[in-house]
Scaffold this motif. Structure first.
Motif, PDB file in Angstrom:
ATOM      1  N   GLN A 174       8.685   1.147 117.099  1.00 24.71           N
ATOM      2  CA  GLN A 174       8.837   2.344 116.254  1.00 24.71           C
ATOM      3  C   GLN A 174       8.834   3.482 117.218  1.00 24.71           C
ATOM      4  N   VAL A 175       9.589   4.573 117.218  1.00 29.75           N
ATOM      5  CA  VAL A 175       9.208   6.110 117.995  1.00 29.75           C
ATOM      6  C   VAL A 175       9.224   7.061 116.746  1.00 29.75           C
ATOM      7  N   ALA A 176       8.141   7.975 117.099  1.00 31.74           N
ATOM      8  CA  ALA A 176       7.852   8.706 115.980  1.00 31.74           C
ATOM      9  C   ALA A 176       8.659   9.912 116.560  1.00 31.74           C
ATOM     10  N   ILE A 177       9.348  10.763 115.480  1.00 33.80           N
ATOM     11  CA  ILE A 177       9.684  12.318 115.687  1.00 33.80           C
ATOM     12  C   ILE A 177       9.148  13.090 114.681  1.00 33.80           C
ATOM     13  N   VAL A 178       8.508  14.267 115.435  1.00 31.68           N
ATOM     14  CA  VAL A 178       8.014  15.119 114.697  1.00 31.68           C
ATOM     15  C   VAL A 178       8.295  16.455 114.979  1.00 31.68           C
ATOM     16  N   GLY A 179       7.799  17.437 114.167  1.00 39.59           N
ATOM     17  CA  GLY A 179       8.184  18.900 114.671  1.00 39.59           C
ATOM     18  C   GLY A 179       7.862  20.004 113.483  1.00 39.59           C
ATOM     19  N   ALA A 180       8.266  21.009 113.815  1.00 40.38           N
ATOM     20  CA  ALA A 180       8.216  22.200 112.645  1.00 40.38           C
ATOM     21  C   ALA A 180       8.705  21.988 111.515  1.00 40.38           C
ATOM     22  N   ARG A 181       7.897  22.397 110.521  1.00 44.54           N
ATOM     23  CA  ARG A 181       8.531  22.388 109.046  1.00 44.54           C
ATOM     24  C   ARG A 181       9.680  23.493 109.045  1.00 44.54           C
ATOM     25  N   SER A 182       9.305  24.586 109.601  1.00 46.37           N
ATOM     26  CA  SER A 182      10.235  25.817 109.634  1.00 46.37           C
ATOM     27  C   SER A 182      11.332  25.887 110.906  1.00 46.37           C
ATOM     28  N   ASN A 191      18.804  18.723 116.742  1.00 40.57           N
ATOM     29  CA  ASN A 191      18.234  17.922 117.854  1.00 40.57           C
ATOM     30  C   ASN A 191      17.605  16.524 117.178  1.00 40.57           C
ATOM     31  N   ALA A 192      16.703  16.827 116.086  1.00 42.07           N
ATOM     32  CA  ALA A 192      15.881  15.611 115.537  1.00 42.07           C
ATOM     33  C   ALA A 192      16.869  14.515 114.715  1.00 42.07           C
ATOM     34  N   ASP A 236      10.769  16.619 110.368  1.00 40.10           N
ATOM     35  CA  ASP A 236      10.532  15.110 109.664  1.00 40.10           C
ATOM     36  C   ASP A 236      11.572  14.751 108.936  1.00 40.10           C
ATOM     37  N   GLY A 237      12.147  15.726 107.962  1.00 30.77           N
ATOM     38  CA  GLY A 237      13.118  15.209 107.002  1.00 30.77           C
ATOM     39  C   GLY A 237      14.504  14.921 107.700  1.00 30.77           C
ATOM     40  N   GLY A 286      18.582  11.188 109.793  1.00 28.25           N
ATOM     41  CA  GLY A 286      19.250  10.970 111.240  1.00 28.25           C
ATOM     42  C   GLY A 286      19.345   9.214 111.330  1.00 28.25           C
ATOM     43  N   ALA A 287      18.092   8.816 110.998  1.00 31.98           N
ATOM     44  CA  ALA A 287      18.193   7.256 111.092  1.00 31.98           C
ATOM     45  C   ALA A 287      18.957   6.594 110.069  1.00 31.98           C
ATOM     46  N   LEU A 288      18.864   7.071 108.898  1.00 34.50           N
ATOM     47  CA  LEU A 288      19.458   6.386 107.684  1.00 34.50           C
ATOM     48  C   LEU A 288      21.059   6.785 108.109  1.00 34.50           C
ATOM     49  N   GLU A 289      21.497   7.897 108.434  1.00 33.96           N
ATOM     50  CA  GLU A 289      22.972   8.069 108.877  1.00 33.96           C
ATOM     51  C   GLU A 289      23.408   7.199 109.658  1.00 33.96           C
ATOM     52  N   ALA A 290      22.597   6.596 110.580  1.00 36.49           N
ATOM     53  CA  ALA A 290      22.837   5.702 111.644  1.00 36.49           C
ATOM     54  C   ALA A 290      22.895   4.442 111.177  1.00 36.49           C
ATOM     55  N   GLY A 291      22.581   4.147 110.007  1.00 38.18           N
ATOM     56  CA  GLY A 291      22.193   2.723 109.173  1.00 38.18           C
ATOM     57  C   GLY A 291      21.036   1.972 109.806  1.00 38.18           C
TER      58      GLY A 291
END
Length: 281
Positions: free
Chosen positions: A121-129, A137-138, A161-162, A167-172
């Motif tokens: 796993q690789v985490a992707i995190v960042g601003a809510r706004s 980019n996320a 986060d969302g 993005g992961a789901l879109e890529a299957g």
């Protein structure tokens, strides 16, 4: 055979659920108690004998002596749901990377395909706004990481986060959502549809018992799990007060990789990323 196959008895499961709901008994004390007693059921049977050693607060003793049966039954009912399970730290099924962090959880409530927790796993995190560019980019990094064979882990929050989960789901691919509520709740509520997709194609993880509402102190605890499940953490956008910097710090303390995307010097949400880069990300 699934990695989730265990020899845990019904009595042991009930004991774990009781211990996890014990007020004033944090993950470290709970882990120590179970290890000292030789199991969760044994811990429930011997807590009176061990009370001097563990110095249980009054509210913990009151609960252990007379737990709320209705709450435990509700937890058991949630566990009986399709794709629901409880992973405990004393089980070989427990994610190995998470076991290595300084403060692992005592247990995880899981909804979805639990075997996916064993993917890199690789985490992707960042601003809510996050800005439109940050969200793009996320999603792009999530798609690329998915195509490279990684699961994308994040916290189901608004913003970055969302976008990372989507993005992961879109890529299957697979995405892991670590949440700061009980596993039966969705916060924010606007991500209810996204959460349903994640349980179908990925996995939702929480260390909080079912029905637990969101609280400010839950999210730093959630962040250590996001970092702990992942080989590395990518911060996309973050101001200098962002909780994403907490996740990055925890990842560094856990010996994991930290990455940050630079941005415009005029964008306040790039300042946290630039700080991380100056610190060696």
């Amino acid at each position: 055979m699934s990695r989730t196959s265990t020899n845990r008895t019904a009595a042991d499961t009930r004991a774990w659920l009781t211990l996890l709901r014990t007020p004033g008994l944090g993950p470290a004390a709970l882990r120590s108690l179970v290890a000292r007693a030789g199991g969760a059921a044994a811990a429930l049977e011997s807590f009176e004998r061990l009370r001097g050693e563990f110095r249980f607060p009054p509210e913990a003793l009151a609960w252990l002596r007379a737990p709320d049966a209705a709450r435990i039954e509700a937890d058991l009912a949630w566990l009986a749901g399709d794709g629901h399970c409880l992973l405990t730290v004393d089980s070989p099924d427990f994610p190995p990377l998470l076991r290595e962090i300084p403060a692992p959880p005592a247990a995880l409530f899981v909804a979805g395909d639990v075997d996916r927790l064993w993917l890199p796993q690789v985490a992707i995190v960042g601003a809510r706004s996050a800005s439109a560019g940050g969200l793009a980019n996320a999603r792009a990094f999530a798609r690329a990481l998915t195509q490279a064979g990684f699961a994308v882990t994040s916290g189901l929050a608004e913003g970055v986060d969302g976008a990372a989960h989507a993005g992961a789901l879109e890529a299957g691919g697979t995405t892991v959502a670590v949440i700061g509520t009980g596993p039966d709740l969705v916060y924010p509520a606007k991500h209810r549809d996204l959460a349903e997709k994640i349980t179908e194609k990925g996995v939702i993880v929480s260390e909080f018992s079912p029905g637990t509402a969101a609280r400010p102190d839950h999210f730093p605890r959630r962040n250590r799990l996001i970092a702990g499940l992942s080989l590395g953490t990518l911060v996309v956008e973050a101001d200098l007060r962002s909780g994403s910097l907490i996740t990055a710090r925890l990842a560094a303390e856990q010996g994991r990789e930290v990455f940050a995307l630079p941005g415009s010097i005029h964008n306040p949400l790039a300042r946290g990323c630039h700080l991380l880069i100056r610190q060696g990300a």
